[in-house]
Motif scaffolding. Structure first.
Motif, PDB file in Angstrom:
ATOM      1  N   PRO A 116       0.821  -1.211   0.000  1.00  0.00           N
ATOM      2  CA  PRO A 116       0.000   0.000   0.000  1.00  0.00           C
ATOM      3  C   PRO A 116       0.853   1.259   0.000  1.00  0.00           C
ATOM      4  N   ASN A 117       0.272   2.345  -0.434  1.00  0.00           N
ATOM      5  CA  ASN A 117       0.928   3.642  -0.381  1.00  0.00           C
ATOM      6  C   ASN A 117       0.499   4.331   0.910  1.00  0.00           C
ATOM      7  N   LEU A 118       1.245   4.101   1.971  1.00  0.00           N
ATOM      8  CA  LEU A 118       0.871   4.654   3.271  1.00  0.00           C
ATOM      9  C   LEU A 118       1.030   6.169   3.324  1.00  0.00           C
ATOM     10  N   ALA A 119       1.698   6.738   2.329  1.00  0.00           N
ATOM     11  CA  ALA A 119       1.811   8.197   2.250  1.00  0.00           C
ATOM     12  C   ALA A 119       0.590   8.823   1.607  1.00  0.00           C
ATOM     13  N   GLY A 120      -0.320   8.009   1.097  1.00  0.00           N
ATOM     14  CA  GLY A 120      -1.507   8.523   0.428  1.00  0.00           C
ATOM     15  C   GLY A 120      -2.485   9.155   1.396  1.00  0.00           C
ATOM     16  N   ALA A 121      -3.273  10.092   0.900  1.00  0.00           N
ATOM     17  CA  ALA A 121      -4.212  10.832   1.738  1.00  0.00           C
ATOM     18  C   ALA A 121      -5.263   9.927   2.369  1.00  0.00           C
ATOM     19  N   TRP A 123      -4.911   7.228   3.854  1.00  0.00           N
ATOM     20  CA  TRP A 123      -4.437   6.641   5.104  1.00  0.00           C
ATOM     21  C   TRP A 123      -4.349   7.658   6.242  1.00  0.00           C
ATOM     22  N   ARG A 124      -4.388   8.945   5.920  1.00  0.00           N
ATOM     23  CA  ARG A 124      -4.108   9.973   6.921  1.00  0.00           C
ATOM     24  C   ARG A 124      -5.036   9.931   8.136  1.00  0.00           C
ATOM     25  N   PRO A 125      -6.370   9.832   7.965  1.00  0.00           N
ATOM     26  CA  PRO A 125      -7.227   9.841   9.161  1.00  0.00           C
ATOM     27  C   PRO A 125      -6.902   8.746  10.162  1.00  0.00           C
ATOM     28  N   LEU A 126      -6.723   7.524   9.673  1.00  0.00           N
ATOM     29  CA  LEU A 126      -6.424   6.419  10.580  1.00  0.00           C
ATOM     30  C   LEU A 126      -5.076   6.614  11.256  1.00  0.00           C
ATOM     31  N   GLU A 128      -3.382   9.312  11.806  1.00  0.00           N
ATOM     32  CA  GLU A 128      -3.415  10.415  12.768  1.00  0.00           C
ATOM     33  C   GLU A 128      -4.125  10.007  14.054  1.00  0.00           C
ATOM     34  N   ARG A 129      -5.206   9.243  13.930  1.00  0.00           N
ATOM     35  CA  ARG A 129      -5.931   8.804  15.128  1.00  0.00           C
ATOM     36  C   ARG A 129      -5.094   7.845  15.964  1.00  0.00           C
ATOM     37  N   ILE A 130      -4.339   6.968  15.300  1.00  0.00           N
ATOM     38  CA  ILE A 130      -3.446   6.066  16.032  1.00  0.00           C
ATOM     39  C   ILE A 130      -2.448   6.873  16.848  1.00  0.00           C
ATOM     40  N   GLY A 131      -1.869   7.898  16.223  1.00  0.00           N
ATOM     41  CA  GLY A 131      -0.909   8.734  16.924  1.00  0.00           C
ATOM     42  C   GLY A 131      -1.529   9.490  18.081  1.00  0.00           C
ATOM     43  N   GLU A 132      -2.746   9.997  17.893  1.00  0.00           N
ATOM     44  CA  GLU A 132      -3.413  10.753  18.953  1.00  0.00           C
ATOM     45  C   GLU A 132      -3.668   9.892  20.186  1.00  0.00           C
ATOM     46  N   LEU A 133      -3.928   8.620  19.975  1.00  0.00           N
ATOM     47  CA  LEU A 133      -4.178   7.702  21.085  1.00  0.00           C
ATOM     48  C   LEU A 133      -2.893   7.192  21.729  1.00  0.00           C
ATOM     49  N   GLY A 134      -1.757   7.450  21.095  1.00  0.00           N
ATOM     50  CA  GLY A 134      -0.500   6.934  21.618  1.00  0.00           C
ATOM     51  C   GLY A 134      -0.297   5.461  21.347  1.00  0.00           C
ATOM     52  N   TRP A 135      -1.044   4.928  20.372  1.00  0.00           N
ATOM     53  CA  TRP A 135      -0.882   3.535  19.984  1.00  0.00           C
ATOM     54  C   TRP A 135       0.301   3.382  19.024  1.00  0.00           C
ATOM     55  N   HIS A 136       0.694   2.138  18.804  1.00  0.00           N
ATOM     56  CA  HIS A 136       1.716   1.866  17.793  1.00  0.00           C
ATOM     57  C   HIS A 136       1.075   1.193  16.575  1.00  0.00           C
ATOM     58  N   ARG A 151       9.511   4.443   6.126  1.00  0.00           N
ATOM     59  CA  ARG A 151       9.741   5.810   5.630  1.00  0.00           C
ATOM     60  C   ARG A 151       8.423   6.535   5.356  1.00  0.00           C
ATOM     61  N   ALA A 152       7.441   5.820   4.815  1.00  0.00           N
ATOM     62  CA  ALA A 152       6.149   6.435   4.526  1.00  0.00           C
ATOM     63  C   ALA A 152       5.427   6.852   5.799  1.00  0.00           C
ATOM     64  N   LEU A 153       5.697   6.160   6.902  1.00  0.00           N
ATOM     65  CA  LEU A 153       5.022   6.442   8.168  1.00  0.00           C
ATOM     66  C   LEU A 153       5.720   7.518   8.993  1.00  0.00           C
ATOM     67  N   GLN A 154       6.962   7.825   8.678  1.00  0.00           N
ATOM     68  CA  GLN A 154       7.741   8.740   9.510  1.00  0.00           C
ATOM     69  C   GLN A 154       7.101  10.111   9.716  1.00  0.00           C
ATOM     70  N   PRO A 155       6.434  10.707   8.708  1.00  0.00           N
ATOM     71  CA  PRO A 155       5.827  12.022   8.954  1.00  0.00           C
ATOM     72  C   PRO A 155       4.787  12.030  10.075  1.00  0.00           C
TER      73      PRO A 155
END
Length: 277
Positions: A116-121, A123-126, A128-136, A151-155
């Motif tokens: 998958p292209n994890l840098a694609g738009a 994927w952004r909502p999911l 971002e929500r993972i990061g907000e919850l402090g999940w991995h 690398r695609a996930l680093q941003p």
């Protein structure tokens, strides 16, 4: 079953699955079990082998229907944590409910799938929500593709967990495509590796074990013990006839870890990452 929230922590199995043949299976799957792997059996394996706590990971053949896993978390509060699989448009309220039950991560099982292209738009909502919850985010994919995915996930600044040594091929050695770059990811401080599933490394048993020893040594040098953890991978799907929880423990013991590394692999890393009290 009794509340296990005050259970003394002796060791943590950071990767296991529970399921039943009666559950709805994902329409796109590589495998379907011909047996049940219920929570009671798993808890029995933990007890027999000296583990107090465990982490349940959603099996790919159940897709994003996490109800069986969530029910298991509710059955023994505090003893288990969960890693789920999700649709990209999942609501935040659903994630918050899962967090309250003990979910701490989301798995992307990409074995046998198009990359998958994890840098694609989309994927952004999911993400971002993972990061907000402090999940991995947990990645299951052959090692050659792991660096591209990371690398695609680093941003997003996410914590990332790599399954099963990164799924290298033991027959190709430490120099195979992707593995050297996997080692360099250890310096970024946002990546963990599960040193689990030695029997999934594609070679013969002794070849797999020799590779696992060398790979673990290299991973410890690049990641530090605090970024590495061990998991049984119970009930060893597609390897059930040859592997048991006891077999996985024996393979771990054969790695010959130092006392410090052993403590990290079995206790300290998972305790921190999954938030065990």
């Amino acid at each position: 079953m009794p509340d296990a929230s005050d259970l003394p922590l002796t060791a943590i199995d950071s990767h296991a699955h529970v399921f039943s043949r009666g559950l709805n299976l994902a329409s796109e799957r590589r495998y379907a079990p011909g047996y049940d792997a219920p929570l009671g059996d798993y808890l029995g394996q933990l007890l027999v082998h000296g583990f107090s706590h465990g982490v349940l990971v959603q099996p790919s053949f159940l897709g994003t229907d996490n109800r069986y896993l969530l029910s298991a978390l509710q059955t023994v509060p505090g003893q288990l944590r969960g890693v789920v699989m999700l649709e990209r448009d999942v609501e935040r309220e659903t994630l918050e409910h899962m967090a309250g039950l003990g979910v701490r991560g989301v798995r992307l099982n990409l074995m046998g799938q198009a990359l998958p292209n994890l840098a694609g738009a989309e994927w952004r909502p999911l993400l971002e929500r993972i990061g907000e919850l402090g999940w991995h985010l947990e990645l299951h994919r052959q090692v050659a593709d792991i660096p591209t995915l990371v690398r695609a996930l680093q941003p997003y600044g996410l914590d990332i967990v790599i399954d099963h040594f990164g799924r290298p091929d033991a027959r190709r050695g430490l120099g195979q495509p992707g593995f050297a770059e996997l080692l360099t990811l250890g310096g970024q401080g946002k990546v963990w590796v599960k040193v689990s599933g030695i029997y999934r490394l594609e070679g013969e048993p002794e070849e797999n074990l020799a590779f696992a020893r060398s790979a673990l040594c290299a991973l410890e040098a690049h990641y530090g013990a605090e970024r590495l953890m061990w998991g049984s991978d119970w009930p060893h799907t597609q390897h059930e006839s040859a592997v048991s929880f006891g077999t996985a423990v024996q393979q771990f013991e054969a790695l010959g870890c130092s006392a410090e590394l052993r403590q990290a692999l079995l206790v300290d890393t998972a305790r921190v990452l999954f938030g065990f009290e």
